[in-house]
Design a protein around this motif. Structure first.
Motif, PDB file in Angstrom:
ATOM      1  N   ASP A   2      -0.601  -6.056   2.680  1.00  0.00           N
ATOM      2  CA  ASP A   2      -0.632  -5.100   3.786  1.00  0.00           C
ATOM      3  C   ASP A   2       0.692  -4.979   4.530  1.00  0.00           C
ATOM      4  O   ASP A   2       0.888  -4.040   5.288  1.00  0.00           O
ATOM      5  CB  ASP A   2      -1.728  -5.488   4.777  1.00  0.00           C
ATOM      6  CG  ASP A   2      -3.117  -5.334   4.181  1.00  0.00           C
ATOM      7  OD1 ASP A   2      -3.369  -4.289   3.548  1.00  0.00           O
ATOM      8  OD2 ASP A   2      -3.932  -6.251   4.343  1.00  0.00           O
ATOM      9  N   THR A   3       1.605  -5.938   4.331  1.00  0.00           N
ATOM     10  CA  THR A   3       2.887  -5.898   5.030  1.00  0.00           C
ATOM     11  C   THR A   3       4.007  -6.296   4.090  1.00  0.00           C
ATOM     12  O   THR A   3       3.788  -7.019   3.102  1.00  0.00           O
ATOM     13  CB  THR A   3       2.909  -6.856   6.238  1.00  0.00           C
ATOM     14  OG1 THR A   3       2.853  -8.208   5.766  1.00  0.00           O
ATOM     15  CG2 THR A   3       1.738  -6.577   7.177  1.00  0.00           C
ATOM     16  N   PRO A  11       0.822  -1.215   0.000  1.00  0.00           N
ATOM     17  CA  PRO A  11       0.000   0.000   0.000  1.00  0.00           C
ATOM     18  C   PRO A  11       0.853   1.261   0.000  1.00  0.00           C
ATOM     19  O   PRO A  11       1.700   1.447   0.860  1.00  0.00           O
ATOM     20  CB  PRO A  11      -0.805  -0.136   1.302  1.00  0.00           C
ATOM     21  CG  PRO A  11      -0.944  -1.614   1.482  1.00  0.00           C
ATOM     22  CD  PRO A  11       0.368  -2.189   1.001  1.00  0.00           C
TER      23      PRO A  11
END
Length: 276
Positions: free
Chosen positions: A33-34, A6
């Motif tokens: 997300d990571t 992101p």
């Protein structure tokens, strides 16, 4: 497939949700997300942030997993991070990075025309800020003359920041940073001729070609990690020379020297782009 972290996390100048909108608009199938989620999904990681103080932490998961890593310029803003990058490469990591201007057509043309000639003197200019944009012109010059910078002398702050970089060969490079001229230019004198260049080519395309060729194993990137790390050190030495009022050798710099603050730069950049 193409995968992306992101962008509101990787580049804090953007608002939340930007990454997923960007992915949808550009047909990017996977958004994670990571960093840890991304590691098994990619062959090479591109670490790009206006906050260069985050580069090391974002590169580390990929380095530890044995992935290739490209780190955008400036690769780091302090000696501690630069030394860690060098240590990782010595331990076997495949890390490249830096400025697209190192690979631009104009640099390649002068390098080719110079042949076996020895560079004697270079004058080069860069617009905008001292470090984030200044590193472009340092790497552009490195692309022409190679490694070997030993010391930096701050000459003046008359409408711009003027530095003299002296090489072990005797080569003198004069840099005009924060130039009001607004362009990347260089004048090069060598034993085989004289050339003038103004960067106008598609330097991002040239950079991507060099990156892809390197990670495919077709040819090495135009600079090794020591030369890449020398570019920020030249600017660190130039700032220290201005403070001392004397010539500063690169090997005099210590871990106690303050680095260039990536967090502060990023906040200023975010405000200039997005407002408060």
């Amino acid at each position: 497939g193409i995968y992306t972290l992101p962008l509101h996390d990787a580049l804090p100048i953007y608002p939340a949700g930007h990454a997923r909108r960007f992915a949808q608009e550009h047909n990017i199938p996977v958004v994670v997300d990571t960093l840890q989620e991304m590691v098994p999904l990619v062959d090479v990681a591109f670490v790009q942030s206006n906050d260069w103080d985050l580069h090391l932490a974002r590169a580390e998961p990929f380095v530890q997993a044995g992935k290739g890593v490209y780190i955008d310029k400036p690769m780091a803003g302090n000696l501690r991070h630069l030394y860690q990058l060098q240590a990782w490469v010595q331990q076997g990591a495949n890390i490249i990075g830096g400025s697209s201007l190192r690979c631009c057509e104009e640099v390649q043309q002068i390098r080719g025309q110079m042949g076996d000639g020895e560079p004697i003197a270079v004058f080069a200019t860069a617009p905008n800020d001292y470090f984030n944009y200044g590193v472009h012109v340092v790497e552009m010059v490195q692309g022409i003359v190679g490694a070997g910078a030993e010391s930096v002398t701050h000459l003046s702050s008359h409408h711009a920041e003027h530095l003299q970089v002296t090489y072990g060969s005797g080569l003198q490079v004069f840099l005009e940073l924060c130039s009001p001229g607004g362009k990347f230019c260089a004048s090069v004198t060598a034993t085989t001729g004289h050339w003038y260049m103004e960067v106008q080519s598609d330097f991002y395309r040239a950079l991507l070609k060099a990156i892809v060729a390197h990670f495919r194993g077709e040819r090495l990137f135009p600079a090794d990690i020591n030369q890449l790390c020398a570019a920020p050190q030249i600017l660190l030495a130039g700032r220290e020379s201005r403070r001392r009022g004397a010539t500063v050798f690169l090997d005099e710099l210590t871990l106690q020297e303050p680095g260039f603050d990536g967090h502060t730069f990023n906040e200023g950049y975010r405000i200039s782009r997005m407002g408060r």
